[in-house]
Design a protein around this motif. Structure first.
Motif, PDB file in Angstrom:
ATOM      1  N   TYR A   6      42.698  47.704  80.217  1.00  0.00           N
ATOM      2  CA  TYR A   6      43.812  46.764  80.160  1.00  0.00           C
ATOM      3  C   TYR A   6      45.102  47.463  79.773  1.00  0.00           C
ATOM      4  CZ  TYR A   6      40.852  43.033  81.411  1.00  0.00           C
ATOM      5  OH  TYR A   6      40.024  42.242  82.123  1.00  0.00           O
ATOM      6  N   TYR A  44      47.317  47.268  77.618  1.00  0.00           N
ATOM      7  CA  TYR A  44      47.718  47.648  76.265  1.00  0.00           C
ATOM      8  C   TYR A  44      47.070  48.971  75.904  1.00  0.00           C
ATOM      9  CZ  TYR A  44      43.252  45.403  75.218  1.00  0.00           C
ATOM     10  OH  TYR A  44      41.940  45.051  75.218  1.00  0.00           O
ATOM     11  N   PHE A  74      51.841  29.672  72.043  1.00  0.00           N
ATOM     12  CA  PHE A  74      52.673  30.221  70.964  1.00  0.00           C
ATOM     13  C   PHE A  74      53.737  29.211  70.540  1.00  0.00           C
ATOM     14  CE2 PHE A  74      50.643  34.210  71.577  1.00  0.00           C
ATOM     15  CZ  PHE A  74      50.851  34.898  70.395  1.00  0.00           C
ATOM     16  N   ILE A 105      40.248  40.206  66.123  1.00  0.00           N
ATOM     17  CA  ILE A 105      41.237  40.623  67.130  1.00  0.00           C
ATOM     18  C   ILE A 105      41.216  42.144  67.288  1.00  0.00           C
ATOM     19  CG2 ILE A 105      43.697  40.647  67.710  1.00  0.00           C
ATOM     20  CD1 ILE A 105      43.948  37.962  66.208  1.00  0.00           C
ATOM     21  N   LYS A 136      39.208  43.985  75.484  1.00  0.00           N
ATOM     22  CA  LYS A 136      39.135  42.614  76.008  1.00  0.00           C
ATOM     23  C   LYS A 136      40.425  42.268  76.748  1.00  0.00           C
ATOM     24  CE  LYS A 136      35.101  41.289  74.236  1.00  0.00           C
ATOM     25  NZ  LYS A 136      34.003  41.966  74.931  1.00  0.00           N
ATOM     26  N   TYR A 137      40.343  41.218  77.529  1.00  0.00           N
ATOM     27  CA  TYR A 137      41.466  40.786  78.360  1.00  0.00           C
ATOM     28  C   TYR A 137      42.638  40.325  77.476  1.00  0.00           C
ATOM     29  CZ  TYR A 137      43.945  38.247  82.039  1.00  0.00           C
ATOM     30  OH  TYR A 137      44.887  37.812  82.926  1.00  0.00           O
ATOM     31  N   CYS A 138      43.852  40.795  77.798  1.00  0.00           N
ATOM     32  CA  CYS A 138      45.004  40.541  76.916  1.00  0.00           C
ATOM     33  C   CYS A 138      45.246  39.064  76.648  1.00  0.00           C
ATOM     34  CB  CYS A 138      46.306  41.174  77.424  1.00  0.00           C
ATOM     35  SG  CYS A 138      46.285  41.870  79.071  1.00  0.00           S
ATOM     36  N   VAL A 139      45.034  38.221  77.656  1.00  0.00           N
ATOM     37  CA  VAL A 139      45.277  36.789  77.463  1.00  0.00           C
ATOM     38  C   VAL A 139      44.326  36.213  76.411  1.00  0.00           C
ATOM     39  CG1 VAL A 139      45.140  34.530  78.582  1.00  0.00           C
ATOM     40  CG2 VAL A 139      46.344  36.405  79.705  1.00  0.00           C
ATOM     41  N   ILE A 192      43.123  37.868  73.903  1.00  0.00           N
ATOM     42  CA  ILE A 192      43.625  38.356  72.621  1.00  0.00           C
ATOM     43  C   ILE A 192      44.836  37.521  72.179  1.00  0.00           C
ATOM     44  CG2 ILE A 192      44.596  40.353  71.409  1.00  0.00           C
ATOM     45  CD1 ILE A 192      42.998  42.148  73.260  1.00  0.00           C
ATOM     46  N   LEU A 193      45.730  37.253  73.132  1.00  0.00           N
ATOM     47  CA  LEU A 193      46.898  36.435  72.813  1.00  0.00           C
ATOM     48  C   LEU A 193      46.480  35.039  72.323  1.00  0.00           C
ATOM     49  CD1 LEU A 193      49.244  37.561  75.708  1.00  0.00           C
ATOM     50  CD2 LEU A 193      49.788  37.719  73.282  1.00  0.00           C
ATOM     51  N   ASP A 194      45.457  34.475  72.952  1.00  0.00           N
ATOM     52  CA  ASP A 194      44.948  33.172  72.490  1.00  0.00           C
ATOM     53  C   ASP A 194      44.499  33.250  71.038  1.00  0.00           C
ATOM     54  OD1 ASP A 194      45.387  31.755  74.750  1.00  0.00           O
ATOM     55  OD2 ASP A 194      43.325  31.751  75.466  1.00  0.00           O
ATOM     56  N   ILE A 208      45.509  35.379  68.786  1.00  0.00           N
ATOM     57  CA  ILE A 208      46.673  35.556  67.916  1.00  0.00           C
ATOM     58  C   ILE A 208      47.340  34.213  67.646  1.00  0.00           C
ATOM     59  CG2 ILE A 208      48.999  36.572  67.765  1.00  0.00           C
ATOM     60  CD1 ILE A 208      47.941  39.029  69.190  1.00  0.00           C
ATOM     61  N   SER A 209      47.477  33.380  68.695  1.00  0.00           N
ATOM     62  CA  SER A 209      48.127  32.093  68.427  1.00  0.00           C
ATOM     63  C   SER A 209      47.218  31.189  67.587  1.00  0.00           C
ATOM     64  CB  SER A 209      48.629  31.419  69.713  1.00  0.00           C
ATOM     65  OG  SER A 209      47.566  31.101  70.556  1.00  0.00           O
ATOM     66  N   VAL A 242      45.334  32.317  65.065  1.00  0.00           N
ATOM     67  CA  VAL A 242      45.557  32.764  63.682  1.00  0.00           C
ATOM     68  C   VAL A 242      46.892  32.222  63.159  1.00  0.00           C
ATOM     69  CG1 VAL A 242      45.894  34.770  62.184  1.00  0.00           C
ATOM     70  CG2 VAL A 242      44.195  34.858  63.994  1.00  0.00           C
TER      71      VAL A 242
END
Lengths: 92, 92, 92, 92
Positions: free
Chosen positions: C3, C5, C89, D26, D34-37, D39-41, D43-44, D46
């Motif tokens: 990915y 990142y 977000f 995370i 893992k797929y960035c999306v 991970i972003l989920d 993060i939001s 948390v």
């Protein structure tokens, strides 16, 4: 040049006019000395409505401007610009 | 009853009228097919202005309504109401 | 598959470890009965740090995954997914 | 002095430990590419959990510290401090 929100322009303007009406409604509430908590509720409703409009516009922008730039040397600049705008919404 | 934003009413109305003007400005930008990122910037500016108004109003509300209720049996209800309103701003 | 990142992985992990440390610091503050406002300040600091990490990751994601999909039939799905994540977000 | 979150200390620590675990989760996701999306989920998620903890703490703080100060000459300072803290959460 026509920007990508072009075809949703009417829907976008309708949303913005509704938000304008909500802001005027808040002014009326203040004028009539309504309870502060009710006014605060209205303010957070307008804020949520603005976020929705912003998200709609972002979608159109990504599908349009950012996608168009993808195979050009403008792409990185467009991505930075988009990330900046998201950052402003997150106040980051 | 006069709510505690009473004495700041003029300032509050001025802020709200400015926000109304900003929302109309955004409609004009859409009308004139301005660049989406510039419109998004304006939307996040209005959002920030609304947060500021909300925070002002919250201060008046806490100093007024919540403080007044502190020695009454309404206090817990007022605190819950205040926390609710902050939660709406945080969308929690 | 790697990915996007990937190349920033070390920086990303460093940020996340710092956030983990901040959360542990908050637990210590609670343990030691620190003043609630100081704890709240720390919580909003962690929140801001998470927003920054999120924004970094979003940039990588847009440059990588979304850009790659732009000429494929996956593009619309990728854009929707990205808008969804921004919406989460913004809690919209 | 015992701060007003005193009686909820256990619940508060439990929530903070869960958040710490989520942040470590995370890191693991990043480690495992893992797929960035996704991970972003996380993060939001948390971020939302932190907002909830913040709101709980604010409630305790208002009921405790702010209420106690109401009839003292500290009251205005306490209200300003509270409004400041809300403002930090709103990044205003």
């Amino acid at each position: 040049m026509v920007y990508p929100y072009g075809e949703n322009k009417e829907a976008l303007q309708r949303r913005l006019r509704r938000i304008e009406g909500q802001v005027r409604g808040i002014q009326r509430m203040v004028e009539e000395d309504k309870y502060c908590v009710d006014i605060l509720d209205q303010i957070s409703a307008v804020r949520a409505a603005l976020d929705k409009v912003g998200l709609h516009l972002m979608r159109d922008h990504i599908k349009g401007c950012v996608a168009e730039a993808v195979s050009t040397d403008q792409h990185d600049a467009k991505v930075e610009e988009l990330v900046d705008v998201v950052g402003k919404f997150l106040k980051t």
